[in-house]
Design a protein around this motif. Sequence first.
Motif, PDB file in Angstrom:
ATOM      1  N   MET A   4       0.841  -1.186   0.000  1.00 10.89           N
ATOM      2  CA  MET A   4       0.000   0.000   0.000  1.00 10.89           C
ATOM      3  C   MET A   4       0.879   1.240   0.000  1.00 10.89           C
ATOM      4  SD  MET A   4      -3.229  -0.985   0.175  1.00 10.89           S
ATOM      5  CE  MET A   4      -4.238   0.145   1.122  1.00 10.89           C
ATOM      6  N   GLN A   5       0.580   2.174  -0.891  1.00 14.35           N
ATOM      7  CA  GLN A   5       1.366   3.393  -0.998  1.00 14.35           C
ATOM      8  C   GLN A   5       0.546   4.588  -0.528  1.00 14.35           C
ATOM      9  OE1 GLN A   5       4.588   3.519  -1.922  1.00 14.35           O
ATOM     10  NE2 GLN A   5       4.517   1.287  -2.013  1.00 14.35           N
ATOM     11  N   PRO A   6       1.145   5.457   0.305  1.00 11.34           N
ATOM     12  CA  PRO A   6       0.411   6.656   0.710  1.00 11.34           C
ATOM     13  C   PRO A   6       0.044   7.472  -0.513  1.00 11.34           C
ATOM     14  CG  PRO A   6       2.396   6.362   2.034  1.00 11.34           C
ATOM     15  CD  PRO A   6       2.475   5.387   0.895  1.00 11.34           C
ATOM     16  N   TYR A   7      -1.170   7.993  -0.480  1.00  8.96           N
ATOM     17  CA  TYR A   7      -1.659   8.749  -1.632  1.00  8.96           C
ATOM     18  C   TYR A   7      -1.373  10.240  -1.497  1.00  8.96           C
ATOM     19  CZ  TYR A   7      -5.078  11.404  -4.244  1.00  8.96           C
ATOM     20  OH  TYR A   7      -5.693  12.336  -5.013  1.00  8.96           O
ATOM     21  N   MET A   8      -1.726  10.795  -0.345  1.00 10.47           N
ATOM     22  CA  MET A   8      -1.589  12.228  -0.155  1.00 10.47           C
ATOM     23  C   MET A   8      -0.412  12.514   0.764  1.00 10.47           C
ATOM     24  SD  MET A   8      -4.029  13.570  -1.927  1.00 10.47           S
ATOM     25  CE  MET A   8      -4.114  15.237  -1.282  1.00 10.47           C
ATOM     26  N   PRO A   9       0.006  13.795   0.884  1.00 18.29           N
ATOM     27  CA  PRO A   9       1.056  14.152   1.824  1.00 18.29           C
ATOM     28  C   PRO A   9       0.657  13.801   3.242  1.00 18.29           C
ATOM     29  CG  PRO A   9       0.665  15.940   0.282  1.00 18.29           C
ATOM     30  CD  PRO A   9      -0.424  14.926   0.070  1.00 18.29           C
ATOM     31  N   LEU A  66      -9.665   1.849  -2.280  1.00 19.36           N
ATOM     32  CA  LEU A  66      -8.260   2.018  -1.903  1.00 19.36           C
ATOM     33  C   LEU A  66      -7.497   0.702  -2.001  1.00 19.36           C
ATOM     34  CD1 LEU A  66      -8.435   4.454   1.160  1.00 19.36           C
ATOM     35  CD2 LEU A  66      -8.186   4.974  -1.274  1.00 19.36           C
ATOM     36  N   MET A  67      -8.128  -0.385  -1.586  1.00 16.48           N
ATOM     37  CA  MET A  67      -7.472  -1.687  -1.669  1.00 16.48           C
ATOM     38  C   MET A  67      -7.207  -2.069  -3.122  1.00 16.48           C
ATOM     39  SD  MET A  67      -6.168  -4.261  -0.112  1.00 16.48           S
ATOM     40  CE  MET A  67      -6.771  -4.064   1.570  1.00 16.48           C
ATOM     41  N   SER A  68      -8.154  -1.797  -4.000  1.00 20.11           N
ATOM     42  CA  SER A  68      -7.987  -2.172  -5.404  1.00 20.11           C
ATOM     43  C   SER A  68      -6.882  -1.372  -6.080  1.00 20.11           C
ATOM     44  CB  SER A  68      -9.304  -1.974  -6.158  1.00 20.11           C
ATOM     45  OG  SER A  68      -9.626  -0.598  -6.268  1.00 20.11           O
ATOM     46  N   ARG A  69      -6.587  -0.184  -5.541  1.00 19.15           N
ATOM     47  CA  ARG A  69      -5.565   0.677  -6.137  1.00 19.15           C
ATOM     48  C   ARG A  69      -4.257   0.681  -5.357  1.00 19.15           C
ATOM     49  NH1 ARG A  69     -10.251   2.225  -7.973  1.00 19.15           N
ATOM     50  NH2 ARG A  69     -10.510   3.560  -9.816  1.00 19.15           N
ATOM     51  N   GLY A  70      -4.217  -0.051  -4.244  1.00 16.98           N
ATOM     52  CA  GLY A  70      -3.001  -0.081  -3.448  1.00 16.98           C
ATOM     53  C   GLY A  70      -2.651   1.261  -2.847  1.00 16.98           C
ATOM     54  N   ILE A  71      -3.677   1.971  -2.361  1.00 16.07           N
ATOM     55  CA  ILE A  71      -3.496   3.325  -1.826  1.00 16.07           C
ATOM     56  C   ILE A  71      -3.834   3.336  -0.342  1.00 16.07           C
ATOM     57  CG2 ILE A  71      -4.397   5.695  -1.907  1.00 16.07           C
ATOM     58  CD1 ILE A  71      -4.932   5.217  -4.894  1.00 16.07           C
ATOM     59  N   ALA A  72      -3.069   4.102   0.426  1.00 14.24           N
ATOM     60  CA  ALA A  72      -3.347   4.272   1.851  1.00 14.24           C
ATOM     61  C   ALA A  72      -3.639   5.735   2.144  1.00 14.24           C
ATOM     62  CB  ALA A  72      -2.157   3.799   2.685  1.00 14.24           C
ATOM     63  N   LEU A  73      -4.679   5.990   2.924  1.00 14.27           N
ATOM     64  CA  LEU A  73      -5.000   7.338   3.384  1.00 14.27           C
ATOM     65  C   LEU A  73      -4.955   7.361   4.902  1.00 14.27           C
ATOM     66  CD1 LEU A  73      -8.118   8.339   1.210  1.00 14.27           C
ATOM     67  CD2 LEU A  73      -5.712   8.821   0.759  1.00 14.27           C
ATOM     68  N   ASN A  74      -4.511   8.486   5.469  1.00 13.52           N
ATOM     69  CA  ASN A  74      -4.557   8.596   6.920  1.00 13.52           C
ATOM     70  C   ASN A  74      -5.984   8.931   7.352  1.00 13.52           C
ATOM     71  OD1 ASN A  74      -4.921  11.489   6.809  1.00 13.52           O
ATOM     72  ND2 ASN A  74      -2.714  11.696   6.458  1.00 13.52           N
ATOM     73  N   MET A  75      -6.215   8.996   8.652  1.00 12.31           N
ATOM     74  CA  MET A  75      -7.576   9.174   9.164  1.00 12.31           C
ATOM     75  C   MET A  75      -8.180  10.499   8.728  1.00 12.31           C
ATOM     76  SD  MET A  75      -7.377   7.577  13.020  1.00 12.31           S
ATOM     77  CE  MET A  75      -9.104   7.963  13.290  1.00 12.31           C
ATOM     78  N   ARG A  76      -7.378  11.549   8.701  1.00  9.86           N
ATOM     79  CA  ARG A  76      -7.897  12.860   8.308  1.00  9.86           C
ATOM     80  C   ARG A  76      -8.324  12.857   6.845  1.00  9.86           C
ATOM     81  NH1 ARG A  76      -5.688  17.142   5.839  1.00  9.86           N
ATOM     82  NH2 ARG A  76      -3.632  16.176   5.873  1.00  9.86           N
TER      83      ARG A  76
END
Length: 214
Positions: A4-9, A66-76
């Motif tokens: 999983m890769q972080p998406y946003m800063p 997010l799982m299908s795209r391998g993306i991680a987002l933080n809670m905010r």
Amino acid sequence: MKSMQPYMPGESAPASDIGISDRYQEIKFRVFDLTLEYLDQQGVEGESIPLTALQDEIARAIAVVLMSRGIALNMRERAQLIEDVQNEIVGFGPLEPLLKDPGVDDIIVNGPARIYVERNGELEPVQTRFRDTTHLMNVIQRIVSPIGRRVDEGTPYVDGRLPDGSRVNVIIPPVALDGPILSIRKFKHIPLTGEDLVRNGTATPDMLKYLIGA
């Protein structure tokens, strides 16, 4: 399995920056579409279920996307995405935060990609935008329907007052040549003071003194 890769800063990124990028918009509307699919499977509409239940369905769609795209987002960022999708389903889409912002006096939309607001007498562009013209028209219909109005090619012009007192004006093709135009002059629940008039340039200090002494 890809990581999983972080998406946003990270956490230090300002909330206003979230939602500007094309990638975020693509994810938001995929979550939006998937949430509507979930609701349709249950035979319900977003407006007919409790807000917490709607948010649960949005969160479920977010997890899948997010799982299908391998993306991680933080809670905010997840909370922001839930709010944005919720606004698309039961609110006025990208205009909802602007309508709630007490610092915004006017909202002007010139087509799906050009949105401006007036703050303290100054007009400024904002980064938010609509998906396309159809998206903009859907929000326009949602805005004018509570006042018993509808805008279409047969009635391409609507001028009215919203339940909160705000003034809304809509012009669409064929009268508007470059796409739908929407303007909302928000109703001020707190009357302007003399100092407000001077601060936003409506009056000069000398004019204010004259009015007070009149």
